[in-house]
Design a protein around this motif. Structure first.
Motif, PDB file in Angstrom:
ATOM      1  N   ALA A 118      -0.518  -0.497   4.378  1.00 51.69           N
ATOM      2  CA  ALA A 118      -1.356  -0.158   3.226  1.00 51.69           C
ATOM      3  C   ALA A 118      -0.643   0.817   2.292  1.00 51.69           C
ATOM      4  O   ALA A 118      -0.862   0.783   1.073  1.00 51.69           O
ATOM      5  CB  ALA A 118      -2.682   0.430   3.694  1.00 51.69           C
ATOM      6  N   VAL A 121       1.191  -1.631   0.107  1.00 49.70           N
ATOM      7  CA  VAL A 121       0.328  -2.570  -0.624  1.00 49.70           C
ATOM      8  C   VAL A 121      -0.508  -1.863  -1.681  1.00 49.70           C
ATOM      9  O   VAL A 121      -0.656  -2.352  -2.812  1.00 49.70           O
ATOM     10  CB  VAL A 121      -0.587  -3.323   0.371  1.00 49.70           C
ATOM     11  N   ASP A 122      -1.043  -0.698  -1.333  1.00 52.71           N
ATOM     12  CA  ASP A 122      -1.965  -0.008  -2.239  1.00 52.71           C
ATOM     13  C   ASP A 122      -1.272   0.627  -3.442  1.00 52.71           C
ATOM     14  O   ASP A 122      -1.940   1.055  -4.389  1.00 52.71           O
ATOM     15  CB  ASP A 122      -2.746   1.069  -1.474  1.00 52.71           C
ATOM     16  N   TYR A 158      -5.709  -7.172   9.489  1.00 52.71           N
ATOM     17  CA  TYR A 158      -5.428  -6.524   8.200  1.00 52.71           C
ATOM     18  C   TYR A 158      -4.707  -7.498   7.268  1.00 52.71           C
ATOM     19  O   TYR A 158      -5.053  -7.620   6.085  1.00 52.71           O
ATOM     20  CB  TYR A 158      -4.571  -5.274   8.412  1.00 52.71           C
ATOM     21  N   CYS A 159      -3.701  -8.192   7.807  1.00 55.53           N
ATOM     22  CA  CYS A 159      -2.944  -9.148   6.994  1.00 55.53           C
ATOM     23  C   CYS A 159      -3.842 -10.269   6.484  1.00 55.53           C
ATOM     24  O   CYS A 159      -3.708 -10.715   5.333  1.00 55.53           O
ATOM     25  CB  CYS A 159      -1.785  -9.731   7.796  1.00 55.53           C
ATOM     26  N   ARG A 161      -7.023 -10.040   5.788  1.00 49.92           N
ATOM     27  CA  ARG A 161      -7.862  -9.494   4.705  1.00 49.92           C
ATOM     28  C   ARG A 161      -7.081  -9.360   3.408  1.00 49.92           C
ATOM     29  O   ARG A 161      -7.631  -9.542   2.318  1.00 49.92           O
ATOM     30  CB  ARG A 161      -8.433  -8.127   5.115  1.00 49.92           C
ATOM     31  N   LYS A 162      -5.797  -9.053   3.531  1.00 53.76           N
ATOM     32  CA  LYS A 162      -4.979  -8.794   2.346  1.00 53.76           C
ATOM     33  C   LYS A 162      -4.176 -10.008   1.880  1.00 53.76           C
ATOM     34  O   LYS A 162      -3.409  -9.912   0.913  1.00 53.76           O
ATOM     35  CB  LYS A 162      -4.012  -7.636   2.639  1.00 53.76           C
ATOM     36  N   LEU A 164      -1.732 -11.510   3.522  1.00 56.95           N
ATOM     37  CA  LEU A 164      -0.336 -11.335   3.908  1.00 56.95           C
ATOM     38  C   LEU A 164       0.017 -12.235   5.086  1.00 56.95           C
ATOM     39  O   LEU A 164      -0.818 -12.496   5.952  1.00 56.95           O
ATOM     40  CB  LEU A 164      -0.081  -9.873   4.295  1.00 56.95           C
TER      41      LEU A 164
END
Length: 343
Positions: A118, A121-122, A158-159, A161-162, A164
């Protein structure tokens, strides 16, 4: 000279050499269209519990990383890796040479987490910066650490959701799996793709790329051919992976390597030395005085991993499928003797 420098100093498992000899004069198709490769793929499908996975055999780890990552990323997309990640640290810019930036984050133990990803990414400024698309991890890592199942699931979720792609480098997969609780079926469920390392696990050469995500499978063979990874004598890889995946051969090698490394670690601790980082895999990193390192180098091969100060450095010791218990015991005896002389 006894080598603890890497896990590919020897040739290959006797069973692999015998299989190569036994099939040597049998004519087969090329480019992976041979019986042995198809049998190896079927065995891997059975192990991972996913007959829908696309499996491709290539000659080496850098080639596996290059062919997969370059096939996934669009020209403006980047990969995220730890600063110790093999694609960033030890592949001579292979990924960057395809025009893709590697975004690195520092991970003390070599393992990525959702929070570390993150942090990259963020901070992306839309249009003006490369767009992260792929997350690269290794199990075991370049520091000898390993992921646990819960950690892998957290990364994958997490990947997802994003948006990735999660890609796992398995150059030392057997060692990493045997050190923790990740099983074959977890790799199928919680990565978009991974590769199974053979070179560092008893094969002469070879890695098996496993693409779980159907959307990443189409036309991958074209990229293999373009990158010089599609071997005319693909049978040589198929024969080896067929031998590795008969029964429990593959994981049993990882267990043996870890056992030998564990004996080394116990002896080194008994001799009074500490480690740069805790490891349960076949790579360990003891911290030794320079005088002791210089004395050991006369009879043993290993890497000096990191200079810590004027008097101490961390070395890397790696065990293989052929590491003998006698070699481990001799190293510990010599280490203790060097320590006594230093005092």
């Amino acid at each position: 000279m006894i080598s603890f420098k890497n896990d590919y100093s020897e040739g290959a498992l006797p069973a692999i050499l015998q299989a190569l000899a036994d099939t040597n004069l049998i004519q087969q198709g090329g480019y992976g269209d041979d019986d042995y490769t198809q049998q190896a793929i079927e065995l891997i499908h059975q192990k991972i519990g996913n007959t829908g996975a696309a499996i491709h055999l290539v000659s080496g780890g850098t080639q596996a990383n290059l062919t997969f990552i370059s096939s996934v990323l669009r020209p403006y997309e980047s990969a995220i890796a730890a600063t110790t990640g093999h694609i960033f640290h030890h592949e001579t810019g292979a990924i960057e040479a395809t025009g893709h930036k590697i975004e690195t984050v520092f991970a003390k133990d070599g393992k990525l987490t959702p929070a570390l990803i993150a942090s990259v990414v963020d901070k992306v400024e839309a249009v003006h910066m490369p767009l992260p698309r792929l997350v690269y991890i290794s199990n075991s890592t370049e520091l000898g650490t390993h992921y646990m199942r819960a950690e892998l699931i957290a990364l994958y979720e997490y990947c997802q959701r994003k948006g990735l792609v999660l890609f796992l480098d398995g150059a030392r997969l057997a060692s990493g799996m045997q050190a923790g609780d990740i099983r074959y079926e977890d790799l199928t469920k919680y990565t978009d793709a991974f590769y199974i390392g053979g070179t560092k696990n008893g094969a002469l050469i070879g890695e098996a790329i496993v693409i779980n995500n159907p959307s990443l499978q189409d036309y991958f063979s074209y990229n293999l051919k373009m990158r010089g990874a599609l071997l005319a004598k693909g049978r040589l890889l198929g024969i080896q992976f067929r031998a590795l995946f008969k029964g429990d051969t593959y994981l049993s090698i990882g267990a043996y390597m870890n056992e030998m490394a564990g004996k080394l670690s116990a002896g080194i601790k008994e001799a009074g030395y500490e480690f740069l980082i805790a490891s349960k895999t076949n790579q360990i990193f003891p911290v030794l005085p320079w005088k002791v390192i210089k004395a050991l180098e006369k009879n043993y091969a290993f890497y000096v991993w990191q200079e810590l100060d004027e008097e101490h450095a961390a070395i890397r010791l790696v065990t293989s499928w052929n590491t003998r218990a006698e070699a481990v015991e001799q190293f510990v005896m010599d280490l203790k003797a060097c320590g006594q002389r230093e005092k």
